[in-house]
Design a protein around this motif. Structure first.
Motif, PDB file in Angstrom:
ATOM      1  N   MET A   1      44.750  35.551  -0.479  1.00 56.30           N
ATOM      2  CA  MET A   1      43.605  36.435  -0.325  1.00 56.30           C
ATOM      3  C   MET A   1      42.353  35.668  -0.746  1.00 56.30           C
ATOM      4  O   MET A   1      42.308  35.099  -1.823  1.00 56.30           O
ATOM      5  CB  MET A   1      43.798  37.677  -1.200  1.00 56.30           C
ATOM      6  N   ASN A   2      41.375  35.687   0.126  1.00 54.17           N
ATOM      7  CA  ASN A   2      40.144  34.966  -0.119  1.00 54.17           C
ATOM      8  C   ASN A   2      38.996  35.971  -0.174  1.00 54.17           C
ATOM      9  O   ASN A   2      38.722  36.646   0.813  1.00 54.17           O
ATOM     10  CB  ASN A   2      39.926  33.935   0.996  1.00 54.17           C
ATOM     11  N   ILE A   3      38.340  36.068  -1.314  1.00 50.47           N
ATOM     12  CA  ILE A   3      37.230  37.006  -1.480  1.00 50.47           C
ATOM     13  C   ILE A   3      35.933  36.224  -1.349  1.00 50.47           C
ATOM     14  O   ILE A   3      35.738  35.205  -1.994  1.00 50.47           O
ATOM     15  CB  ILE A   3      37.305  37.725  -2.840  1.00 50.47           C
TER      16      ILE A   3
ATOM     17  N   ILE B   1      39.646  43.638  -1.102  1.00 51.10           N
ATOM     18  CA  ILE B   1      41.016  43.806  -1.600  1.00 51.10           C
ATOM     19  C   ILE B   1      41.716  44.920  -0.820  1.00 51.10           C
ATOM     20  O   ILE B   1      42.881  44.784  -0.445  1.00 51.10           O
ATOM     21  CB  ILE B   1      41.033  44.060  -3.126  1.00 51.10           C
ATOM     22  N   LYS B   2      40.991  45.995  -0.518  1.00 46.73           N
ATOM     23  CA  LYS B   2      41.565  47.067   0.301  1.00 46.73           C
ATOM     24  C   LYS B   2      41.974  46.524   1.663  1.00 46.73           C
ATOM     25  O   LYS B   2      43.054  46.829   2.161  1.00 46.73           O
ATOM     26  CB  LYS B   2      40.561  48.211   0.484  1.00 46.73           C
ATOM     27  N   SER B   3      41.116  45.713   2.272  1.00 45.85           N
ATOM     28  CA  SER B   3      41.434  45.118   3.575  1.00 45.85           C
ATOM     29  C   SER B   3      42.664  44.224   3.477  1.00 45.85           C
ATOM     30  O   SER B   3      43.512  44.227   4.375  1.00 45.85           O
ATOM     31  CB  SER B   3      40.255  44.316   4.107  1.00 45.85           C
TER      32      SER B   3
ATOM     33  N   ASN C   1      45.999  44.788   5.647  1.00 49.24           N
ATOM     34  CA  ASN C   1      46.463  43.705   6.516  1.00 49.24           C
ATOM     35  C   ASN C   1      47.720  43.008   5.991  1.00 49.24           C
ATOM     36  O   ASN C   1      48.158  42.013   6.556  1.00 49.24           O
ATOM     37  CB  ASN C   1      45.349  42.675   6.724  1.00 49.24           C
ATOM     38  N   LYS C   2      48.242  43.525   4.866  1.00 47.01           N
ATOM     39  CA  LYS C   2      49.466  43.002   4.248  1.00 47.01           C
ATOM     40  C   LYS C   2      49.344  41.542   3.821  1.00 47.01           C
ATOM     41  O   LYS C   2      50.330  40.803   3.819  1.00 47.01           O
ATOM     42  CB  LYS C   2      50.663  43.230   5.162  1.00 47.01           C
ATOM     43  N   GLU C   3      48.120  41.129   3.481  1.00 49.53           N
ATOM     44  CA  GLU C   3      47.920  39.802   2.899  1.00 49.53           C
ATOM     45  C   GLU C   3      48.457  39.786   1.476  1.00 49.53           C
ATOM     46  O   GLU C   3      48.832  38.738   0.956  1.00 49.53           O
ATOM     47  CB  GLU C   3      46.434  39.432   2.893  1.00 49.53           C
ATOM     48  N   VAL C   4      48.433  40.965   0.834  1.00 46.77           N
ATOM     49  CA  VAL C   4      49.019  41.157  -0.488  1.00 46.77           C
ATOM     50  C   VAL C   4      49.930  42.375  -0.395  1.00 46.77           C
ATOM     51  O   VAL C   4      49.662  43.305   0.361  1.00 46.77           O
ATOM     52  CB  VAL C   4      47.951  41.358  -1.593  1.00 46.77           C
ATOM     53  N   VAL C   5      51.008  42.347  -1.151  1.00 53.12           N
ATOM     54  CA  VAL C   5      51.977  43.442  -1.112  1.00 53.12           C
ATOM     55  C   VAL C   5      52.272  43.928  -2.521  1.00 53.12           C
ATOM     56  O   VAL C   5      51.911  43.271  -3.504  1.00 53.12           O
ATOM     57  CB  VAL C   5      53.287  43.017  -0.404  1.00 53.12           C
ATOM     58  N   ALA C   6      52.936  45.073  -2.592  1.00 49.85           N
ATOM     59  CA  ALA C   6      53.267  45.673  -3.887  1.00 49.85           C
ATOM     60  C   ALA C   6      53.935  44.657  -4.802  1.00 49.85           C
ATOM     61  O   ALA C   6      54.836  43.924  -4.392  1.00 49.85           O
ATOM     62  CB  ALA C   6      54.175  46.880  -3.679  1.00 49.85           C
ATOM     63  N   GLY C   7      53.455  44.610  -6.028  1.00 56.01           N
ATOM     64  CA  GLY C   7      54.008  43.703  -7.031  1.00 56.01           C
ATOM     65  C   GLY C   7      53.290  42.379  -7.130  1.00 56.01           C
ATOM     66  O   GLY C   7      53.469  41.651  -8.117  1.00 56.01           O
ATOM     67  N   ASP C   8      52.476  42.033  -6.140  1.00 54.99           N
ATOM     68  CA  ASP C   8      51.719  40.774  -6.206  1.00 54.99           C
ATOM     69  C   ASP C   8      50.733  40.831  -7.360  1.00 54.99           C
ATOM     70  O   ASP C   8      50.058  41.841  -7.576  1.00 54.99           O
ATOM     71  CB  ASP C   8      50.942  40.513  -4.914  1.00 54.99           C
ATOM     72  N   ALA C   9      50.635  39.730  -8.074  1.00 52.55           N
ATOM     73  CA  ALA C   9      49.672  39.625  -9.169  1.00 52.55           C
ATOM     74  C   ALA C   9      48.287  39.319  -8.612  1.00 52.55           C
ATOM     75  O   ALA C   9      48.140  38.544  -7.668  1.00 52.55           O
ATOM     76  CB  ALA C   9      50.089  38.527 -10.139  1.00 52.55           C
TER      77      ALA C   9
ATOM     78  N   TYR D   1      48.204  44.171 -10.952  1.00 57.71           N
ATOM     79  CA  TYR D   1      49.163  43.985  -9.872  1.00 57.71           C
ATOM     80  C   TYR D   1      48.905  45.011  -8.781  1.00 57.71           C
ATOM     81  O   TYR D   1      48.384  46.091  -9.030  1.00 57.71           O
ATOM     82  CB  TYR D   1      50.599  44.141 -10.389  1.00 57.71           C
ATOM     83  N   ILE D   2      49.320  44.665  -7.561  1.00 55.34           N
ATOM     84  CA  ILE D   2      49.190  45.573  -6.417  1.00 55.34           C
ATOM     85  C   ILE D   2      50.239  46.676  -6.552  1.00 55.34           C
ATOM     86  O   ILE D   2      51.414  46.398  -6.775  1.00 55.34           O
ATOM     87  CB  ILE D   2      49.402  44.823  -5.077  1.00 55.34           C
ATOM     88  N   CYS D   3      49.785  47.924  -6.384  1.00 56.02           N
ATOM     89  CA  CYS D   3      50.688  49.083  -6.440  1.00 56.02           C
ATOM     90  C   CYS D   3      51.404  49.275  -5.113  1.00 56.02           C
ATOM     91  O   CYS D   3      50.922  48.841  -4.064  1.00 56.02           O
ATOM     92  CB  CYS D   3      49.901  50.374  -6.695  1.00 56.02           C
TER      93      CYS D   3
END
Length: 125
Positions: free
Chosen positions: A1-3, A21-23, A27-35, A75-77
């Motif tokens: 993920m690039n902000i 971060i919402k995007s 877009n599933k660039e980050v998933v649940a449990g990702d730090a 972490y991502i919920c």
């Protein structure tokens, strides 16, 4: 993920972070449990205040998108991406309505608007 932070944006910096971060979640660039990056680390990378990144993370936590673990970070919920997608679509519809109002005020026909959208859409591919 690039902000990426834009100084020319009308949005506050923390809102830009929240939206990106919402995007990334949609877009599933980050998933649940990702730090997530640490608050200090993200602030350093973006060259912004720690308070700003803390505010963005707290906003995402309030919305149920992030959770914090004391001493470990954020972490991502697990969440329903359909709800996020609906919010995003709703926001797009509002922007489109504003644009359509401007197009009508400029005297553009529906055909002109469709042609413009087709050209712009093809340029983004």
């Amino acid at each position: 993920m690039n902000i990426i932070i834009s100084n020319s944006s009308n949005l506050a910096i923390y809102e830009q972070i929240v939206n990106q971060i919402k995007s990334a979640i949609i877009n599933k660039e980050v998933v649940a449990g990702d730090a997530m990056p640490s608050i200090r680390g993200l602030a350093k990378d973006l060259q912004i205040s720690v308070i700003t990144t803390k505010r963005a993370y707290e906003e995402l936590e309030k919305e149920g998108l992030l959770y914090s673990v004391t001493g470990k970070g954020f972490y991502i919920c697990e969440q329903n991406t359909d709800i996020l997608k609906e919010k995003k679509i709703s926001m797009i519809e509002k922007h489109l309505q504003d644009i359509l109002n401007e197009c009508k005020a400029a005297g553009l026909s529906l055909e002109d608007i469709q042609d413009m959208i087709e050209v712009l859409y093809q340029e983004t591919e």
